[in-house]
Design an enzyme around this catalytic site. Sequence first.
Site, mmCIF file in Angstrom:
data_model
loop_
_atom_site.group_PDB
_atom_site.id
_atom_site.type_symbol
_atom_site.label_atom_id
_atom_site.label_comp_id
_atom_site.label_asym_id
_atom_site.label_seq_id
_atom_site.Cartn_x
_atom_site.Cartn_y
_atom_site.Cartn_z
ATOM 1 N N LYS A 1 36.183 41.595 33.479
ATOM 2 C CA LYS A 1 35.666 41.592 32.356
ATOM 3 C C LYS A 1 34.257 41.878 32.053
ATOM 4 O O LYS A 1 33.363 41.530 32.482
ATOM 5 C CB LYS A 1 36.091 40.384 31.554
ATOM 6 C CG LYS A 1 35.639 40.386 30.255
ATOM 7 C CD LYS A 1 36.095 38.895 29.556
ATOM 8 C CE LYS A 1 36.007 38.738 28.215
ATOM 9 N NZ LYS A 1 36.315 37.264 27.507
ATOM 10 N N LYS B 1 39.335 44.449 31.684
ATOM 11 C CA LYS B 1 39.090 44.467 30.047
ATOM 12 C C LYS B 1 37.622 44.954 30.149
ATOM 13 O O LYS B 1 36.744 44.132 30.636
ATOM 14 C CB LYS B 1 39.362 42.903 29.754
ATOM 15 C CG LYS B 1 39.232 42.494 28.202
ATOM 16 C CD LYS B 1 39.258 41.383 27.808
ATOM 17 C CE LYS B 1 38.724 41.218 26.286
ATOM 18 N NZ LYS B 1 38.995 39.670 25.687
#
Length: 331
Positions: A202, A254
Site C-alpha cells: 500500500k 493499492k
Amino acid sequence: MDQGVFPAVRPRRLRSTPAMRRLVAETRIDPAQLVLPLFVRDDIVEPTPLQSMPGVVQHTFDSLKGAVAEAAEVGLGGVMLFGVPADSAKDASGSAATDPDGVLNAATRLVASEVGEALVVQTDLCLDEFTDHGHCGVLAADGSVDNDATLVRYRDMAVEQARAGSALLGLSGMMDGQVAAVRAALDADGFEHVAILAYAAKYASAFYGPFREAVGSTLRGDRKTYQLDPANGREGLREALLDVAEGADVVMVKPALSYLDLVAEVSAAVSVPTWAYQVSGEYAMIEAAAANGWIDRERAILESLTSIRRAGAEAVLTYWAVEVARTLKGL
C-alpha cells in the site's frame, strides 16, 4: 504480383468480428471477481453523496441494506465495509473501533445477517477513521505512529470485527507485523476460520484524496513513515512476501493502475491470491474526464478493470462493481 510482399502471418484474423474477439479474449472479468467498497456513517439520516466521487455515498444503516442486497443480486464476490463515526466519537486511540456497538461493528452485524451467505463480508481494519488525528495507529509522545502499540489495538479490532460477522479482515494500516499479530489474536479467540486480507503493498499515494472525504478524515501530516514510497517496487514485493509468511490469506496492491507492475510481480511471487484496489482517485479521474466528454466512460471503466485483471489481480475492489456487473450480465 509477387506473393512474397504479403504478410505470411495475419494476427488480424483473430480481431475480425466481435464474436471472434470475444472467443479469443485472454482476460475476462466476472462479477464474482469484484468487491464493492461501502461507507456507512452513524450520524446521518439519509445517504450523503460524495462531491469528489460522483455516484458514491455515505450510507445510513437503512440504505446499506439496499446496497448489499443489490450487490448480492448482481453476483459480486463481496463487499468491503468502512465505518465513519461522528467526529465526537473520535479520540486519540480510536476507541470507537473496538466498541461492539460502534458504527463499523454494528454495520458488519447487519450486513452479515442480510447477505452473509451470498457475499464475502469484509471489513477495513485500520484506525484512521476512528482517531482524532487521522493516522492509522496510535501516536507516541513524539507524535510518531507507535507501531507496536498500534498492533495491540489491531488485535482488539480484529476480534470485535470477527465477532460481528466479518469473514475477511482487510488489514490496511501498513504496520510491521500486523498480519502475525492479528492472526494470533483471531486464533486465540476461536476465529481460526476468519481470513486475513493484507494490504501488503500500500503506497503513500496522491490518489487517495477523494477517499479522505468519504471517511471524514482528520489527518494531520502524512503517512509516509508507514505507507510505501511510490519509487520503490522491490520493497512492495518484500512486504507481500513477509505478509504471506505471517499468515495472510490474500495480499493486496493499492492503488492499482499506477502500480500494475507490482500487481504482476506480486502475483507471480506469492502462493495466495493477489488482489488490487482501484482507489478513489482513479475512480474520480475517469468520472471527471467522462463528465467533460473527453473519454468514453463505459469503455474506460472496463478497460481499466481489464488492465488490472490482466496484470494478475484475481479480484478487484472497485466503486463501479455493481455497475460493471450489470453491464457484464446485460442488465
